[in-house]
Design a protein around this motif. Structure first.
Motif, mmCIF file in Angstrom:
data_model
loop_
_atom_site.group_PDB
_atom_site.id
_atom_site.type_symbol
_atom_site.label_atom_id
_atom_site.label_comp_id
_atom_site.label_asym_id
_atom_site.label_seq_id
_atom_site.Cartn_x
_atom_site.Cartn_y
_atom_site.Cartn_z
ATOM 1 N N ASP A 9 27.433 25.229 -1.437
ATOM 2 C CA ASP A 9 28.180 24.222 -2.194
ATOM 3 C C ASP A 9 27.475 23.891 -3.506
ATOM 4 O OD1 ASP A 9 30.316 23.976 -0.496
ATOM 5 O OD2 ASP A 9 29.565 22.184 0.517
ATOM 6 N N PHE A 10 26.161 23.776 -3.480
ATOM 7 C CA PHE A 10 25.396 23.501 -4.699
ATOM 8 C C PHE A 10 25.581 24.643 -5.690
ATOM 9 C CE2 PHE A 10 21.669 23.794 -7.386
ATOM 10 C CZ PHE A 10 21.487 22.498 -7.820
ATOM 11 N N LYS A 11 25.463 25.865 -5.203
ATOM 12 C CA LYS A 11 25.631 27.030 -6.084
ATOM 13 C C LYS A 11 27.030 27.043 -6.692
ATOM 14 C CE LYS A 11 22.320 29.676 -3.412
ATOM 15 N NZ LYS A 11 22.172 30.657 -2.351
ATOM 16 N N ALA A 12 28.043 26.740 -5.899
ATOM 17 C CA ALA A 12 29.417 26.712 -6.402
ATOM 18 C C ALA A 12 29.596 25.625 -7.460
ATOM 19 C CB ALA A 12 30.395 26.498 -5.249
ATOM 20 N N ALA A 13 28.987 24.465 -7.234
ATOM 21 C CA ALA A 13 29.113 23.348 -8.173
ATOM 22 C C ALA A 13 28.458 23.635 -9.516
ATOM 23 C CB ALA A 13 28.510 22.085 -7.555
ATOM 24 N N HIS A 14 27.474 24.521 -9.534
ATOM 25 C CA HIS A 14 26.722 24.811 -10.765
ATOM 26 C C HIS A 14 27.013 26.206 -11.319
ATOM 27 C CE1 HIS A 14 24.621 21.426 -8.948
ATOM 28 N NE2 HIS A 14 24.296 21.107 -10.185
ATOM 29 N N ARG A 15 28.028 26.857 -10.803
ATOM 30 C CA ARG A 15 28.323 28.244 -11.171
ATOM 31 C C ARG A 15 28.829 28.384 -12.607
ATOM 32 N NH1 ARG A 15 30.981 30.024 -6.538
ATOM 33 N NH2 ARG A 15 28.934 30.572 -5.747
ATOM 34 N N ASN A 16 29.667 27.486 -13.069
ATOM 35 C CA ASN A 16 30.260 27.580 -14.412
ATOM 36 C C ASN A 16 29.875 26.365 -15.245
ATOM 37 O OD1 ASN A 16 31.766 30.019 -13.940
ATOM 38 N ND2 ASN A 16 33.086 28.807 -12.615
ATOM 39 N N PRO A 17 28.658 26.351 -15.778
ATOM 40 C CA PRO A 17 28.206 25.178 -16.539
ATOM 41 C C PRO A 17 28.944 25.030 -17.862
ATOM 42 C CG PRO A 17 26.619 26.955 -16.724
ATOM 43 C CD PRO A 17 27.654 27.416 -15.741
ATOM 44 N N MET A 18 28.881 23.839 -18.419
ATOM 45 C CA MET A 18 29.437 23.607 -19.755
ATOM 46 C C MET A 18 28.615 24.400 -20.766
ATOM 47 S SD MET A 18 30.393 19.532 -19.644
ATOM 48 C CE MET A 18 30.785 19.509 -21.386
ATOM 49 N N PRO A 19 29.189 24.692 -21.938
ATOM 50 C CA PRO A 19 28.444 25.450 -22.941
ATOM 51 C C PRO A 19 27.240 24.669 -23.467
ATOM 52 C CG PRO A 19 30.515 24.646 -23.857
ATOM 53 C CD PRO A 19 30.530 24.333 -22.383
ATOM 54 N N ALA A 20 26.210 25.388 -23.853
ATOM 55 C CA ALA A 20 24.978 24.764 -24.341
ATOM 56 C C ALA A 20 25.231 23.832 -25.515
ATOM 57 C CB ALA A 20 23.961 25.842 -24.719
ATOM 58 N N GLU A 21 26.225 24.127 -26.346
ATOM 59 C CA GLU A 21 26.492 23.296 -27.519
ATOM 60 C C GLU A 21 27.078 21.926 -27.165
ATOM 61 O OE1 GLU A 21 29.887 26.353 -27.221
ATOM 62 O OE2 GLU A 21 27.719 26.448 -27.171
ATOM 63 N N ALA A 22 27.356 21.668 -25.880
ATOM 64 C CA ALA A 22 27.849 20.365 -25.441
ATOM 65 C C ALA A 22 26.723 19.344 -25.308
ATOM 66 C CB ALA A 22 28.574 20.507 -24.105
ATOM 67 N N PHE A 23 25.478 19.793 -25.422
ATOM 68 C CA PHE A 23 24.322 18.934 -25.152
ATOM 69 C C PHE A 23 23.386 18.851 -26.357
ATOM 70 C CE2 PHE A 23 25.764 21.151 -21.354
ATOM 71 C CZ PHE A 23 26.140 20.080 -20.569
ATOM 72 N N ARG A 24 22.727 17.701 -26.499
ATOM 73 C CA ARG A 24 21.720 17.523 -27.558
ATOM 74 C C ARG A 24 20.393 18.149 -27.188
ATOM 75 N NH1 ARG A 24 23.554 12.545 -26.942
ATOM 76 N NH2 ARG A 24 21.584 11.804 -26.158
ATOM 77 N N GLY A 25 20.240 18.542 -25.956
ATOM 78 C CA GLY A 25 18.984 19.113 -25.480
ATOM 79 C C GLY A 25 19.046 19.243 -23.973
ATOM 80 N N PRO A 26 17.909 19.563 -23.359
ATOM 81 C CA PRO A 26 17.889 19.735 -21.902
ATOM 82 C C PRO A 26 17.991 18.401 -21.163
ATOM 83 C CG PRO A 26 15.682 19.948 -22.791
ATOM 84 C CD PRO A 26 16.608 19.817 -23.972
ATOM 85 N N GLY A 27 18.479 18.479 -19.947
ATOM 86 C CA GLY A 27 18.512 17.306 -19.084
ATOM 87 C C GLY A 27 17.129 17.034 -18.512
#
Length: 104
Positions: free
Chosen positions: A71-89
């Motif tokens: 379930d964790f792998k499925a939830a993180h399989r298609n992340p948002m594009p890198a340009e959606a973020f100001r930096g790493p979480g």
């Protein structure tokens, strides 16, 4: 008590709606996992602030088992594009040592 994981995510203002929608329609829902207690998605008042995805677990082991799950792998399989973020979480982990609830 229990274990809390907070993921601080710097989402750019123009991607806020998309980010929130992904959680509304998320795959691999954590609440179906053994040891899950609750989750909050916190929206920053300041558009330049960090979203906080906070999950509460019965134990560190319960959280780690979810991270290793399909379930964790499925939830993180298609992340948002890198340009959606100001930096790493930033992932923060806590053991609750004191808790309080409203009197009933």
């Amino acid at each position: 008590m229990h274990y809390v994981v907070a993921n601080r995510i710097p989402v750019l203002p123009e991607f806020r709606e998309q980010f929130e929608e992904r959680f509304r329609n998320r795959v691999g829902q954590a609440e179906k996992q053994p040891g899950f207690v609750r989750m909050e998605i916190l929206r920053p008042e300041n558009p330049e602030g960090y979203y906080v995805v906070q999950t509460h677990w019965e134990s560190k082991d319960a959280f780690n088992q979810w991270v290793g799950s399909e379930d964790f792998k499925a939830a993180h399989r298609n992340p948002m594009p890198a340009e959606a973020f100001r930096g790493p979480g930033e992932l923060e982990r806590y053991e609750v040592i004191i808790g309080a609830e409203a009197a009933q």
